[in-house]
Design an enzyme around this catalytic site. Structure first.
Site, PDB file in Angstrom:
ATOM      1  N   HIS A 100       0.735  -1.140  -0.103  1.00 23.26           N
ATOM      2  CA  HIS A 100      -0.088  -0.053  -0.080  1.00 23.26           C
ATOM      3  C   HIS A 100       1.059   1.039   0.050  1.00 23.26           C
ATOM      4  CE1 HIS A 100      -3.346   2.791   1.039  1.00 23.26           C
ATOM      5  NE2 HIS A 100      -2.360   3.232   2.151  1.00 23.26           N
ATOM      6  N   CYS A 160      -4.274   1.794  -4.839  1.00 18.44           N
ATOM      7  CA  CYS A 160      -3.780   3.073  -4.061  1.00 18.44           C
ATOM      8  C   CYS A 160      -2.506   3.091  -4.880  1.00 18.44           C
ATOM      9  CB  CYS A 160      -3.494   2.496  -2.738  1.00 18.44           C
ATOM     10  SG  CYS A 160      -2.548   0.799  -2.516  1.00 18.44           S
TER      11      CYS A 160
END
Length: 224
Positions: free
Chosen positions: A51, A125
């Site tokens: 992430h 993301c």
């Protein structure tokens, strides 16, 4: 022949202008987080399940998933995104964008990244942070950050379903949303005492926020 010379005051003024121009350049960081402890092994092979968030002006923005047609972009404390394990911070370059312009840009971009359009392979993301990085520095994020998504585009079953449904949708425990969504504040259990300009969504006490939770919106704060 008389040749005009610059006074010391004008020289110092030019120096101040140059120094202020240099000071206006703000570092842009990519903050990388682990989605799973397996990354401790995968990382050395140039892959991993990561992430990422983009940081500038001591503000970090990330993109996550939820089931509503509203923005999935949210702001967190730099290098401390709840639900993820911070791995490292990568200096991507610098930007001349001011703090207020940076925040305005993120608010506009957030309309493009809705929580219900999040896709682990095609729009995750890391795609979000790469678009921001290209805009701010003219450079992409390091290839290893989103390499697994590119590999996964050729093999949709590459990642376990449990990771697809939980890890990518982790959001901070206190999330901010904008004035234009004030009508949604009652549905998100926001107290009237918090005012009309800034609201916080109180999320249940757990690290992972699943897709059925409240929508996330950016906040529009006054810039000092």
């Amino acid at each position: 022949m008389w040749v005009p010379t610059l006074s010391s005051s004008s020289c110092s003024s030019d120096e101040r202008d140059e120094s202020s121009g240099e000071a206006a350049l703000t570092p842009v960081y990519l903050n990388v987080y682990d989605l799973t402890p397996v990354n401790n092994y995968l990382y050395w092979f140039g892959i991993g399940i990561f992430h990422s968030g983009i940081e500038a002006h001591n503000l970090e923005y990330c993109y996550g998933a939820h089931e509503y047609p509203t923005s999935g972009v949210y702001e967190v404390e730099p290098r401390n995104c709840p639900g993820f394990i911070f791995r490292r911070s990568v200096l991507l370059g610098t930007t001349s964008m001011s703090r207020s312009d940076f925040r305005s840009y993120m608010e506009k971009l957030s309309r493009k990244y809705h929580g219900d359009t999040y896709h682990l392979i095609a729009k995750n993301c890391n795609h979000f942070t790469e678009e921001v990085c290209l805009q701010l520095t003219g450079k992409p994020i390091p290839g290893w950050i989103n390499r697994l998504a590119r590999v996964g585009s050729f093999c949709n079953c590459l990642l376990p379903e449990s990771i697809q449904l939980t890890a990518v949708s982790a959001l901070p425990e206190r999330l901010e949303f904008s004035d234009e969504d004030e009508s949604n504040s009652e549905a998100s259990s926001v107290s009237d005492e918090e005012g009309s300009e800034q609201h916080l969504i109180n999320v249940a006490d757990r690290e992972i926020v699943y897709l059925q939770n409240k929508p996330v919106r950016l906040t529009r704060e006054e810039i000092p």
